[in-house]
Design an enzyme around this catalytic site. Structure first.
Site, mmCIF file in Angstrom:
data_model
loop_
_atom_site.group_PDB
_atom_site.id
_atom_site.type_symbol
_atom_site.label_atom_id
_atom_site.label_comp_id
_atom_site.label_asym_id
_atom_site.label_seq_id
_atom_site.Cartn_x
_atom_site.Cartn_y
_atom_site.Cartn_z
ATOM 1 N NE ARG A 161 -4.183 -1.604 0.151
ATOM 2 C CZ ARG A 161 -4.331 -2.606 -0.728
ATOM 3 N NH1 ARG A 161 -3.451 -2.773 -1.683
ATOM 4 N NH2 ARG A 161 -5.366 -3.418 -0.649
ATOM 5 C CG HIS A 221 -2.903 -1.046 -6.981
ATOM 6 N ND1 HIS A 221 -3.333 -0.368 -5.873
ATOM 7 C CD2 HIS A 221 -2.979 -2.365 -6.635
ATOM 8 C CE1 HIS A 221 -3.668 -1.225 -4.915
ATOM 9 N NE2 HIS A 221 -3.451 -2.444 -5.359
HETATM 10 C C1 OXD Z 1 -5.464 -6.245 -3.125
HETATM 11 C C2 OXD Z 1 -4.769 -5.353 -4.074
HETATM 12 O O1 OXD Z 1 -5.687 -5.877 -1.972
HETATM 13 O O2 OXD Z 1 -4.820 -5.612 -5.291
HETATM 14 O O3 OXD Z 1 -5.793 -7.368 -3.543
HETATM 15 O O4 OXD Z 1 -4.158 -4.378 -3.670
#
Ligand code: OXD
Length: 310
Positions: free
Chosen positions: A225, A273
Site C-alpha cells: 500500500r 497497482h
Molecule cells: C489487493 C490489491 O488488496 O490488489 O488485492 O491491492
C-alpha cells in the site's frame, strides 16, 4: 439475497455485477447506484467503497473486499460496526504476486536499469552481479501473498528472509517475528519487498530510519500500500545513494498524480497497482463461493479480522 456491488469505475462495476449474476443465479445482484430498496441489501461486494455508502444499508450482514486487503473498507469512517468482512484471495492472486515479485527482484538483482542505460549509450558494458545465494532479499509481511513471494525467491536461490508480526515457518526462508527482530531482519538486506497489510502499526514503516538499516545501495519494492511509504524519505534516500532503485506499484493517491516526482525519477519504476490484480472470472468464482458459504454457514475460509486490519 440482495447484493450491492461498488467499484470506483462504473464500467468495472457492471462487469462484476454481470459476472456475479451468472455465478449466483437466483440472487438479486445490482450496482449500488441501482439499488431501490436499501433495507433489502444483505451483502456488499466492494473495492474502495465511498465513505458513508455502506452505512446506508441497515441490514448489511457481510462486506466482501474485491482484493486481498481490507484497508480500503476500514478507511470508511462511517463503516457499520461489527459487519464481518471477507477478503478475496486465491491461487490466481498469489500466482500474480509471485510473478511480479520475481520479475522486479531479478531486475534489481541483475541491475537491469543500469544495463538498459548502457544499451541506450551503445556501451558494451558487462555488469557482473553476485549469484542469487549471495544476495540477501527480505520480504516484509508473510500472509498469503508475502509467504508465496518469499517461497518463490527462495526457490530462485536467493538468501531469503521474511519478517512478520507473528511466527511463521516457510521452507528455505529465514523468518523473523515481531518488532524486536526488525533491525536484525533489515541488517544486510539488499532487496526489500514490502507485502505488509496496512494497519496503524505499519503505516509509514518504509521511512528514513528503516532505509538506513538496509545494506548500502539496497533496492526497495513496494507492492502493498502507498500508505506504508514516506515518499519524501524515499526520495532523500535515493538522492543520497543509500537506496539505489525502487519499484513502486502502490501510492498514497491512485492514480498517481501526474505532477508527482516519482513519475520522472530515473531510479524509480512506477507500475499502476497491477502487481496482483484480481480478474473478474477467477475473483467472481471465489466471491460467489465465499458468499454462498457465508449465507449457508455464517462463515467462509477467507474471513478477515477487522480488529487486526487484515
Ligand atoms: C489487493 C490489491 O488488496 O490488489 O488485492 O491491492
Amino acid at each position: 439475497m440482495t447484493v450491492a456491488v461498488y467499484l470506483p469505475s462504473e464500467e468495472k462495476t457492471h462487469w462484476w455485477v454481470e459476472m456475479l449474476q451468472g455465478l449466483l443465479p437466483g440472487w438479486d445482484i445490482a450496482s449500488i447506484e441501482d439499488i431501490k430498496d436499501r433495507a433489502a441489501v444483505k451483502h456488499a461486494v466492494v473495492w474502495r467503497p465511498r465513505p458513508g455508502d455502506l452505512a446506508t444499508f441497515p441490514h448489511l450482514e457481510v462486506i466482501v473486499s474485491i482484493g486481498a486487503g481490507i484497508d480500503h473498507v476500514l478507511a470508511d469512517p462511517e463503516l457499520p460496526a461489527d459487519v464481518p468482512i471477507i477478503r478475496t484471495v486465491g491461487d490466481d492472486l498469489t500466482q500474480r504476486m509471485r510473478e511480479y515479485v520475481a520479475l522486479h527482484v531479478l531486475r534489481h538483482h541483475r541491475d537491469m536499469p543500469r544495463q538498459l542505460q548502457a544499451q541506450a549509450e551503445k556501451d558494451w558494458h558487462a555488469i557482473v552481479v553476485p549469484v542469487a545465494p549471495n544476495r540477501t532479499v527480505g520480504v516484509m509481511g508473510l500472509g498469503n501473498l508475502g509467504a508465496a513471494a518469499a517461497e518463490t525467491l527462495s526457490g530462485l536461490g536467493f538468501a531469503t528472509r521474511g519478517w512478520s508480526k507473528s511466527e511463521k515457518t516457510i521452507q528455505g526462508v529465514e523468518t523473523y517475528a515481531g518488532a524486536g527482530t526488525l533491525d536484525a531482519f533489515l541488517s544486510g538486506c539488499e532487496i526489500l519487498v514490502n507485502l505488509l497489510p496496512l494497519t496503524d502499526a505499519t503505516t509509514g514503516i518504509l521511512k528514513a530510519d528503516l532505509f538506513g538499516k538496509l545494506a548500502p545501495g539496497a533496492c526497495v519494492i513496494n507492492c502493498a500500500r502507498g500508505g506504508h511509504l514516506v515518499d519524501d524519505d524515499l526520495l532523500a534516500a535515493l538522492k543520497s545513494g543509500h537506496i539505489k532503485q525502487a519499484t513502486l506499484d502502490v501510492f498514497h493517491i491512485e492514480p498517481l498524480p501526474t505532477d508527482h516526482p516519482f513519475w520522472d525519477h530515473p531510479a524509480i519504476t512506477v507500475t499502476p497497482h497491477v502487481a496482483s490484480q484480481i480478474d473478474a472470472a477467477t475473483g467472481g468464482r471465489l466471491i460467489a463461493a465465499n458468499l454462498k458459504s457465508f449465507a449457508e454457514t455464517g462463515t467462509c475460509p477467507d474471513m478477515a479480522d477487522a480488529a487486526r486490519g487484515y
